[in-house]
Design an enzyme around this catalytic site. Structure first.
Site, PDB file in Angstrom:
ATOM      1  N   PHE A 210       0.838  -1.204   0.000  1.00 52.53           N
ATOM      2  CA  PHE A 210       0.000   0.000   0.000  1.00 52.53           C
ATOM      3  C   PHE A 210       0.867   1.244   0.000  1.00 52.53           C
ATOM      4  O   PHE A 210       1.817   1.352   0.779  1.00 52.53           O
ATOM      5  CB  PHE A 210      -0.894   0.013   1.247  1.00 52.53           C
ATOM      6  CG  PHE A 210      -1.641   1.310   1.455  1.00 52.53           C
ATOM      7  CD1 PHE A 210      -2.813   1.565   0.768  1.00 52.53           C
ATOM      8  CD2 PHE A 210      -1.159   2.273   2.328  1.00 52.53           C
ATOM      9  CE1 PHE A 210      -3.506   2.758   0.960  1.00 52.53           C
ATOM     10  CE2 PHE A 210      -1.835   3.472   2.521  1.00 52.53           C
ATOM     11  CZ  PHE A 210      -3.011   3.718   1.843  1.00 52.53           C
ATOM     12  N   LEU A 235       4.025  -0.807   3.723  1.00 53.95           N
ATOM     13  CA  LEU A 235       3.362   0.494   3.798  1.00 53.95           C
ATOM     14  C   LEU A 235       4.345   1.595   3.417  1.00 53.95           C
ATOM     15  O   LEU A 235       5.351   1.798   4.093  1.00 53.95           O
ATOM     16  CB  LEU A 235       2.840   0.746   5.216  1.00 53.95           C
ATOM     17  CG  LEU A 235       1.891  -0.309   5.791  1.00 53.95           C
ATOM     18  CD1 LEU A 235       1.594   0.002   7.255  1.00 53.95           C
ATOM     19  CD2 LEU A 235       0.600  -0.387   4.986  1.00 53.95           C
ATOM     20  N   GLU A 236       4.065   2.285   2.335  1.00 55.82           N
ATOM     21  CA  GLU A 236       4.838   3.461   1.951  1.00 55.82           C
ATOM     22  C   GLU A 236       3.934   4.661   2.152  1.00 55.82           C
ATOM     23  O   GLU A 236       3.036   4.926   1.352  1.00 55.82           O
ATOM     24  CB  GLU A 236       5.303   3.363   0.495  1.00 55.82           C
ATOM     25  CG  GLU A 236       6.199   4.513   0.083  1.00 55.82           C
ATOM     26  CD  GLU A 236       6.655   4.415  -1.364  1.00 55.82           C
ATOM     27  OE1 GLU A 236       6.819   5.477  -1.990  1.00 55.82           O
ATOM     28  OE2 GLU A 236       6.825   3.292  -1.857  1.00 55.82           O
ATOM     29  N   LEU A 237       4.185   5.411   3.229  1.00 61.36           N
ATOM     30  CA  LEU A 237       3.232   6.422   3.668  1.00 61.36           C
ATOM     31  C   LEU A 237       3.797   7.829   3.484  1.00 61.36           C
ATOM     32  O   LEU A 237       4.586   8.074   2.598  1.00 61.36           O
ATOM     33  CB  LEU A 237       2.822   6.124   5.107  1.00 61.36           C
ATOM     34  CG  LEU A 237       2.362   4.677   5.359  1.00 61.36           C
ATOM     35  CD1 LEU A 237       2.020   4.452   6.812  1.00 61.36           C
ATOM     36  CD2 LEU A 237       1.196   4.309   4.451  1.00 61.36           C
TER      37      LEU A 237
END
Length: 490
Positions: A210, A235-237
Site C-alpha cells: 500500500f 506500507l509506503e506512507l
C-alpha cells in the site's frame, strides 16, 4: 442493482475524463481466485523466462511513451512538459530490478565444510497473490517498485490504481500482456474502499503493498491483521521531509535544487521538501535567492508546454493547503510570495501558488504535523496529513545540533537532506555522517533530495511506513525464505 462506477475529474478543468465500473464482491472473488490459479503455473516458469518477459515489457512500454505525458496531465495535473521524466524513471527502475533479479532470487548455499555429510541451502519462493494499492501522484514510478518485482519473483498481482489515475495501471498491464505475461498473472481492478477491504480479507491474497496516507496505511494493516491467516503488509506512507543548509553550503547550487525539491509536481510527493532549516550565517541570502527562484515559476494549464507548475489534484486538496498557510500566518508566519504574482491561484480553483513562509516554528502544522490516533475508520484511499502542496517553510537555526533536533522532531521519517561542502571539507563530511547516524529516516541525502536510486532500499520509519522496495531487499519483501536441509548418505 445498478453497477457502481468511479469517474476521474480533470484537475485543471474539473471536467469528467474517464469512468470505470467496480466489480461486485462475487466478481472480485472470482478475479482473485483466477490470480491464485495463474500464480501457481507462473511460479513454475523458469526465472530466465520471466526476466525475458520483463525485458519485452520494457520495449512495449517504451512504445507508449509519447502518449503518457498528456494522459498524466489530464488525470492528475502534472505539466505535460514534465511527464517524460516519469517515463524515464519508470524504465530506469524496471531495468535495474530486472538486472539484479537473478542474483537477488538465487539460492543461498551454505558451505559444507562445517557440517560434512549435509547439503543445505535457502530458496527464495514467491508469496502468492500480491495486492498492490497504488497512489495517484507518481502512479508509474511508485507502482513499478512493487508490481514488476512481484511478478518477476513469481507472484501474481492484483493491481488497484487510484481513482484519479486509472489509465496508468491499465497501460502497465497492457504492456505486460503484450510482452507475453500469461492471463490473470496481472489484473487491474478498480475498487471502492469497501471492495478493497473485501479483497484484503480474501484468504487468497497473500501480501498487500500500500502507498498512501498514514490513516489509510493503518487501516490496511489492521484489516490485514484481522483477515484469515497472517498477511504480510508493506506500507509506503507520508513524509514531512526536512532539509538543512549548513554555513558552508554552495547557495548557487543548493537553492535551485531545494526549490525543485519543494515544488516539483506541485509539492505532491511523499519525499518533497516541506521544511528547510538554514544556518543563521547564510539565512538571509538563502531566503532571497529562494524567493527569487520561486517567483520565476509559470503556474497554469498543465497541457500547455510553457507551464512548469500545474494545479493540485483536487479542489479539496487546494483548500486544505490554503488553510494550512492561513493557519501559519495567523500564528505569526510571514508569506514572501505576493498573491498578485499568481492571479490564477484563486479560491474555488485547483491552482495553488507556490509559497515561501518565514518566521515559522514547530507549533504550526506547516512545520510539524500532529501525531494521529491509533484508531481510524475503514480503508482510506486518499488524503494526506503532510502539506502535499507547493508550500515550504524556512526556519533559521544557530547550530548543527539545533538543526538535528528540529529535523528529527516529527512523527515522519522518510528522507532528510544535508547541504554542505563536504567534498572540499573533511570536517563537513564528518558532520554529515553524524546526521546520518542520528536522523530517524529511511534515507539521508547529501546535496540532493527528492530522488529514488533503484539500487538503494526505499523505506520509511515511524509514521512513514514499514517494509522495503527497490534494491535487492525489495525482492526479499516479495518472497519468503524456504530452507532445504539434506543429509547425504555415506
Amino acid at each position: 442493482m445498478a453497477p457502481v462506477t468511479q469517474t476521474t475529474i480533470i484537475p485543471h478543468s474539473q471536467e469528467p475524463y474517464v469512468t470505470r465500473t467496480y466489480p461486485s464482491e462475487g466478481e472480485l472473488d472470482v478475479i482473485i481466485q483466477n490470480a491464485a490459479v495463474a500464480q501457481k503455473a507462473w511460479s513454475a516458469v523458469p526465472l530466465s523466462e520471466r526476466i525475458a518477459i520483463g525485458r519485452r515489457f520494457m520495449d512495449e512500454f517504451k512504445k507508449m511513451g509519447p502518449e503518457i505525458p498528456m494522459e498524466l496531465s489530464l488525470q492528475m495535473g502534472r505539466p505535460v512538459s514534465q511527464g517524460a521524466g516519469e517515463v524515464r524513471g519508470f524504465l530506469e527502475r524496471s531495468q535495474y530490478m530486472l538486472d539484479i533479479a537473478s542474483p537477488s532470487l538465487a539460492d543461498f548455499t551454505l558451505e559444507s565444510t562445517d557440517k560434512p555429510g549435509f547439503r543445505r541451502y535457502i530458496k527464495r519462493v514467491p508469496l502468492g497473490v500480491v495486492l498492490v494499492i497504488a497512489p495517484w501522484n507518481f502512479p508509474y514510478l511508485v507502482s513499478v517498485n512493487s508490481v514488476l518485482p512481484a511478478i518477476i519473483a513469481g507472484n501474481a498481482v492484483l493491481f488497484k490504481p487510484s481513482p484519479q489515475t486509472p489509465l496508468t495501471a491499465e497501460r502497465f498491464a497492457l504492456a505486460l500482456t503484450r510482452a507475453g505475461l500469461p492471463e490473470h498473472v496481472i489484473q487491474v481492478v478498480h475498487m471502492s474502499p469497501e471492495l478493497t477491504n473485501h479483497a484484503i480479507n480474501n484468504k487468497s491474497i497473500d501480501f498487500v503493498s500500500f502507498t498512501g496516507s498514514v490513516l489509510g496505511g493503518r487501516s490496511v494493516a489492521r484489516i490485514a491483521a484481522d483477515a484469515t491467516g497472517f498477511k504480510g503488509v508493506a506500507l509506503e506512507l507520508g513524509g514531512k521531509d526536512p532539509a538543512y543548509v549548513r554555513p558552508d553550503a554552495d547557495l548557487e547550487y543548493t537553492v535551485p535544487e531545494l526549490v525543485d525539491g519543494a515544488f516539483f509536481n506541485s509539492g505532491q510527493s511523499c519525499c518533497a521538501v516541506e521544511r528547510i532549516y538554514v544556518h543563521e550565517s547564510v539565512y538571509e541570502p538563502f531566503v532571497d535567492k529562494f524567493v527569487a527562484a520561486t517567483k520565476a515559476y509559470r503556474l497554469g494549464d498543465p497541457t500547455l508546454p510553457g507551464t512548469n507548475l500545474g494545479p493540485v489534484v483536487s479542489l479539496a486538496s487546494a483548500e486544505r493547503i490554503r488553510k494550512q498557510v492561513t493557519d501559519a500566518v495567523n500564528a505569526g508566519a510571514k508569506c514572501l510570495i505576493p498573491d498578485d504574482l499568481f492571479p490564477q491561484a484563486k479560491t474555488g480553483t485547483t491552482y495553488v501558488a507556490p509559497q515561501v513562509l518565514i518566521d515559522v516554528n514547530h507549533t504550526m502544522d506547516l512545520m510539524k504535523v500532529r501525531k494521529f490516533p491509533l484508531s481510524s475508520p475503514g480503508f482510506v484511499s486518499s488524503g494526506q496529513e503532510e502539506t502535499f502542496g507547493p508550500v515550504v517553510g524556512i526556519q533559521k537555526v544557530s547550530s548543527d545540533e539545533e538543526a538535528l533536533h528540529l529535523m528529527d522532531d516529527s512523527p515522519y521519517g522518510l528522507t532528510a537532506s544535508i547541504w554542505t561542502n563536504a567534498n572540499d571539507n573533511p570536517g563537513s563530511e564528518a558532520v554529515f555522517l553524524k546526521f546520518v547516524d542520528n536522523l530517524h529516516t529511511g534515507t539521508v541525502f547529501l546535496n540532493r533530495c527528492d530522488y529514488l536510486d533503484p539500487a538503494l532500499s526505499w523505506c520509511g520509519v515511524k509514521d512513514s511506513g514499514r517494509g522495503v522496495s527497490l534494491s535487492k531487499f525489495g525482492y526479499d519483501q516479495l518472497t519468503r525464505a524456504k530452507s532445504v536441509h539434506m543429509k547425504i548418505k555415506t
